[in-house]
Design a protein around this motif. Sequence first.
Motif, PDB file in Angstrom:
ATOM      1  N   PHE A  51       0.814  -1.219   0.000  1.00  0.00           N
ATOM      2  CA  PHE A  51       0.000   0.000   0.000  1.00  0.00           C
ATOM      3  C   PHE A  51       0.845   1.265   0.000  1.00  0.00           C
ATOM      4  O   PHE A  51       0.547   2.217  -0.726  1.00  0.00           O
ATOM      5  CB  PHE A  51      -0.939  -0.007   1.209  1.00  0.00           C
ATOM      6  N   PHE A  74      -6.334   0.837  -1.885  1.00  0.00           N
ATOM      7  CA  PHE A  74      -6.570   0.229  -0.575  1.00  0.00           C
ATOM      8  C   PHE A  74      -7.357  -1.074  -0.709  1.00  0.00           C
ATOM      9  O   PHE A  74      -6.987  -2.099  -0.141  1.00  0.00           O
ATOM     10  CB  PHE A  74      -7.318   1.223   0.313  1.00  0.00           C
ATOM     11  N   THR A  77      -5.215  -3.834  -2.447  1.00  0.00           N
ATOM     12  CA  THR A  77      -4.166  -4.343  -1.557  1.00  0.00           C
ATOM     13  C   THR A  77      -4.765  -5.219  -0.468  1.00  0.00           C
ATOM     14  O   THR A  77      -4.213  -6.276  -0.131  1.00  0.00           O
ATOM     15  CB  THR A  77      -3.393  -3.162  -0.929  1.00  0.00           C
ATOM     16  N   TYR A 137      -4.975   3.158   6.212  1.00  0.00           N
ATOM     17  CA  TYR A 137      -5.672   3.968   5.201  1.00  0.00           C
ATOM     18  C   TYR A 137      -5.992   5.359   5.761  1.00  0.00           C
ATOM     19  O   TYR A 137      -5.795   6.374   5.079  1.00  0.00           O
ATOM     20  CB  TYR A 137      -6.941   3.258   4.742  1.00  0.00           C
TER      21      TYR A 137
END
Length: 176
Positions: A51, A74, A77, A137
């Motif tokens: 990521f 995101f 991954t 994230y």
Amino acid sequence: MLGKAMQMDLELIEGFIYDVKEDGYKSVYDSIQGKKKDLQQALLKKFKNLFNKKEDGNIRNWRFFKEQEMQQLFVATKEECFQILEQLKNFSFSRYWTPGQSNTSQVQDVPHEFNIITEEEKQSLQAKFVEDADNEYADALRKRKEANEGGIPKFFWPVLVFFMYDDILQLSLIHI
């Protein structure tokens, strides 16, 4: 006479081979089971590498990404890491005997499968991984926002003006 002393029974040789194979299988199985406790950290490390880094190994500059692009990266991954978990659920170890089999005349040419992680462990790992991935994230979104805003928090400006107002007034009076 020496030739007869050097000859070994075929069944004895097969027994030795079986023991070596069984020890090898147990060693690999125990090694895999021992590494299972580090699976959560390894999975998160894999996610972070996929990521946060580009294919060439350089760190991604989130400033140039749109939020939609970040979301797509995101999700992709995270799915790749879920596939790793699914692969670990059923692990196939090719061997040509049944565990604990002592009679070598009944050797079978069947690959053996065993579970590295159970379904409950998979669900638990998946839940922890989703939480950690969501935190990564959110961190990437925060870095993107800070980079686009110049990195200075908004509450800092009133504080700066409060401590510098006398200097600003002094400078403005000198030029009059």
